[in-house]
Write a protein that holds these residues in place. Structure first.
Motif, PDB file in Angstrom:
ATOM      1  N   GLY A 149     -10.131  20.234  48.479  1.00 20.11           N
ATOM      2  CA  GLY A 149      -9.000  19.664  47.751  1.00 20.11           C
ATOM      3  C   GLY A 149      -9.018  18.150  47.743  1.00 20.11           C
ATOM      4  O   GLY A 149      -8.707  17.520  46.722  1.00 20.11           O
ATOM      5  N   ILE A 150      -9.384  17.555  48.870  1.00 23.54           N
ATOM      6  CA  ILE A 150      -9.447  16.091  48.955  1.00 23.54           C
ATOM      7  C   ILE A 150     -10.531  15.538  48.035  1.00 23.54           C
ATOM      8  O   ILE A 150     -10.323  14.570  47.305  1.00 23.54           O
ATOM      9  N   ILE A 151     -11.703  16.155  48.049  1.00 26.04           N
ATOM     10  CA  ILE A 151     -12.785  15.684  47.183  1.00 26.04           C
ATOM     11  C   ILE A 151     -12.417  15.886  45.711  1.00 26.04           C
ATOM     12  O   ILE A 151     -12.749  15.060  44.854  1.00 26.04           O
ATOM     13  N   LYS A 152     -11.716  16.974  45.419  1.00 25.90           N
ATOM     14  CA  LYS A 152     -11.310  17.246  44.036  1.00 25.90           C
ATOM     15  C   LYS A 152     -10.323  16.201  43.541  1.00 25.90           C
ATOM     16  O   LYS A 152     -10.435  15.695  42.414  1.00 25.90           O
ATOM     17  N   GLN A 156     -16.562  11.531  48.430  1.00 20.15           N
ATOM     18  CA  GLN A 156     -16.140  10.929  49.688  1.00 20.15           C
ATOM     19  C   GLN A 156     -17.326  10.683  50.621  1.00 20.15           C
ATOM     20  O   GLN A 156     -18.279  11.470  50.654  1.00 20.15           O
ATOM     21  N   THR A 157     -17.238   9.596  51.391  1.00 15.24           N
ATOM     22  CA  THR A 157     -18.165   9.436  52.505  1.00 15.24           C
ATOM     23  C   THR A 157     -17.647  10.291  53.657  1.00 15.24           C
ATOM     24  O   THR A 157     -16.488  10.736  53.663  1.00 15.24           O
ATOM     25  N   LEU A 158     -18.490  10.484  54.653  1.00 23.67           N
ATOM     26  CA  LEU A 158     -18.091  11.265  55.818  1.00 23.67           C
ATOM     27  C   LEU A 158     -16.900  10.628  56.521  1.00 23.67           C
ATOM     28  O   LEU A 158     -15.932  11.303  56.897  1.00 23.67           O
ATOM     29  N   LEU A 159     -16.938   9.304  56.672  1.00 21.89           N
ATOM     30  CA  LEU A 159     -15.855   8.590  57.352  1.00 21.89           C
ATOM     31  C   LEU A 159     -14.548   8.700  56.579  1.00 21.89           C
ATOM     32  O   LEU A 159     -13.480   8.916  57.156  1.00 21.89           O
ATOM     33  N   ASP A 160     -14.630   8.535  55.254  1.00 18.33           N
ATOM     34  CA  ASP A 160     -13.420   8.609  54.430  1.00 18.33           C
ATOM     35  C   ASP A 160     -12.801   9.994  54.493  1.00 18.33           C
ATOM     36  O   ASP A 160     -11.571  10.145  54.569  1.00 18.33           O
ATOM     37  N   ALA A 207     -13.128  12.242  56.911  1.00 20.15           N
ATOM     38  CA  ALA A 207     -12.560  12.454  58.243  1.00 20.15           C
ATOM     39  C   ALA A 207     -11.184  11.806  58.356  1.00 20.15           C
ATOM     40  O   ALA A 207     -10.244  12.392  58.902  1.00 20.15           O
ATOM     41  N   ALA A 208     -11.053  10.581  57.809  1.00 21.69           N
ATOM     42  CA  ALA A 208      -9.765   9.880  57.853  1.00 21.69           C
ATOM     43  C   ALA A 208      -8.722  10.621  57.023  1.00 21.69           C
ATOM     44  O   ALA A 208      -7.573  10.775  57.449  1.00 21.69           O
ATOM     45  N   ALA A 209      -9.112  11.089  55.840  1.00 21.99           N
ATOM     46  CA  ALA A 209      -8.172  11.791  54.964  1.00 21.99           C
ATOM     47  C   ALA A 209      -7.721  13.105  55.580  1.00 21.99           C
ATOM     48  O   ALA A 209      -6.562  13.527  55.414  1.00 21.99           O
ATOM     49  N   MET A 210      -8.618  13.776  56.307  1.00 20.55           N
ATOM     50  CA  MET A 210      -8.287  15.056  56.928  1.00 20.55           C
ATOM     51  C   MET A 210      -7.643  14.887  58.301  1.00 20.55           C
ATOM     52  O   MET A 210      -7.139  15.844  58.889  1.00 20.55           O
ATOM     53  N   ILE A 262      -9.163  14.185  61.138  1.00 18.92           N
ATOM     54  CA  ILE A 262      -9.969  14.874  62.144  1.00 18.92           C
ATOM     55  C   ILE A 262     -11.130  13.961  62.530  1.00 18.92           C
ATOM     56  O   ILE A 262     -11.303  12.882  61.961  1.00 18.92           O
ATOM     57  N   THR A 263     -11.917  14.387  63.499  1.00 19.83           N
ATOM     58  CA  THR A 263     -13.060  13.577  63.931  1.00 19.83           C
ATOM     59  C   THR A 263     -14.169  13.602  62.883  1.00 19.83           C
ATOM     60  O   THR A 263     -14.209  14.488  62.018  1.00 19.83           O
ATOM     61  N   VAL A 264     -15.056  12.634  62.975  1.00 21.99           N
ATOM     62  CA  VAL A 264     -16.196  12.588  62.076  1.00 21.99           C
ATOM     63  C   VAL A 264     -17.055  13.836  62.252  1.00 21.99           C
ATOM     64  O   VAL A 264     -17.537  14.416  61.272  1.00 21.99           O
ATOM     65  N   GLU A 265     -17.246  14.276  63.491  1.00 26.52           N
ATOM     66  CA  GLU A 265     -18.039  15.483  63.732  1.00 26.52           C
ATOM     67  C   GLU A 265     -17.372  16.707  63.114  1.00 26.52           C
ATOM     68  O   GLU A 265     -18.041  17.605  62.595  1.00 26.52           O
ATOM     69  N   GLY A 266     -16.048  16.743  63.170  1.00 24.65           N
ATOM     70  CA  GLY A 266     -15.317  17.853  62.563  1.00 24.65           C
ATOM     71  C   GLY A 266     -15.498  17.868  61.054  1.00 24.65           C
ATOM     72  O   GLY A 266     -15.720  18.920  60.442  1.00 24.65           O
ATOM     73  N   ALA A 267     -15.419  16.677  60.438  1.00 20.89           N
ATOM     74  CA  ALA A 267     -15.605  16.582  58.985  1.00 20.89           C
ATOM     75  C   ALA A 267     -17.024  16.978  58.605  1.00 20.89           C
ATOM     76  O   ALA A 267     -17.238  17.673  57.600  1.00 20.89           O
ATOM     77  N   ARG A 268     -18.005  16.539  59.418  1.00 24.42           N
ATOM     78  CA  ARG A 268     -19.397  16.895  59.140  1.00 24.42           C
ATOM     79  C   ARG A 268     -19.591  18.415  59.198  1.00 24.42           C
ATOM     80  O   ARG A 268     -20.283  18.998  58.353  1.00 24.42           O
TER      81      ARG A 268
END
Length: 211
Positions: free
Chosen positions: A13-16, A21-25, A27-30, A32-38
């Motif tokens: 939904g965020i990407i839509k 998005q970059t991984l960092l962006d 993670a910030a939007a969600m 959660i941690t960067v590892e979680g987003a990855r």
């Protein structure tokens, strides 16, 4: 309602709605941690819903930019695309383009009347735009408005009738006409992004007109 969605669906939904998005962006939007987003991105990539491209910016390390694939976009409502396209082609083939244009015009008129009724009592341009965005979101367009300079940007992050619009662009013309009528003579409306021309969204620049 958003908080009840699985994390990977939130990522989609965020990407839509916000674009690649970059991984960092992400993670910030969600939040959660960067590892979680990855983890969620790799899961979505395995399902074929997102894909990454590498971009170099300045002297820093190249960044991976994650975007939806066609399959990812297809996860959002398309209002029975195949059936709609078949109906359009059948009408065009049996009754002709003129008959199809009349049907689209009638559909646009009905929609316009419904919009005007729902927006009754909203007098300012901002109020009417907010109301219009609510209606369009309810219809599956994931719409939002943003302040831009002296005016606004009406953004539609999804097109639930994209297949039908691609088959007959009269739908897009009718949509723009509806927006202009709904917002009235107090605003100039211009489509600046168009999904059918390769943009990730449809967007309309709405500029106040001095009375």
């Amino acid at each position: 309602m958003q908080n009840q969605l699985p994390e990977n669906e939130k990522a989609l939904g965020i990407i839509k709605t916000q674009g690649p998005q970059t991984l960092l962006d992400l993670a910030a939007a969600m939040e959660i941690t960067v590892e979680g987003a990855r983890f969620h991105l790799l899961k979505l990539a395995k399902e074929g819903l997102v894909a990454a491209t590498t971009e170099s910016k300045g002297r820093g390390r190249p960044q991976q930019i994650w975007a939806l694939t066609d399959l990812g976009h297809a996860r959002f409502p398309d209002m029975h695309a195949a059936l709609t396209v078949n109906l359009i082609e059948s009408i065009r083939g049996t009754l002709g383009q003129q008959a199809l244009d009349k049907i689209i015009a009638a559909n646009g008129k009905a929609g316009l009347e419904r919009y005007l009724q729902e927006l009754e009592g909203k007098t300012t341009l901002k109020e009417r735009l907010k109301g219009l965005a609510v209606i369009r979101t309810r219809e599956g367009y994931m719409a939002d408005i943003k302040k831009e300079g002296e005016g606004f940007l009406l953004v539609e992050n999804h097109c639930p009738i994209c297949a039908a619009a691609a088959s007959c662009q009269g739908f897009c013309a009718a949509e723009l006409k509806t927006f202009k009528t709904v917002l009235g003579k107090a605003a100039d409306v211009e489509r600046v992004d168009h999904i059918l021309k390769g943009a990730r969204r449809c967007a309309y620049k709405v500029t106040p007109v001095a009375g």
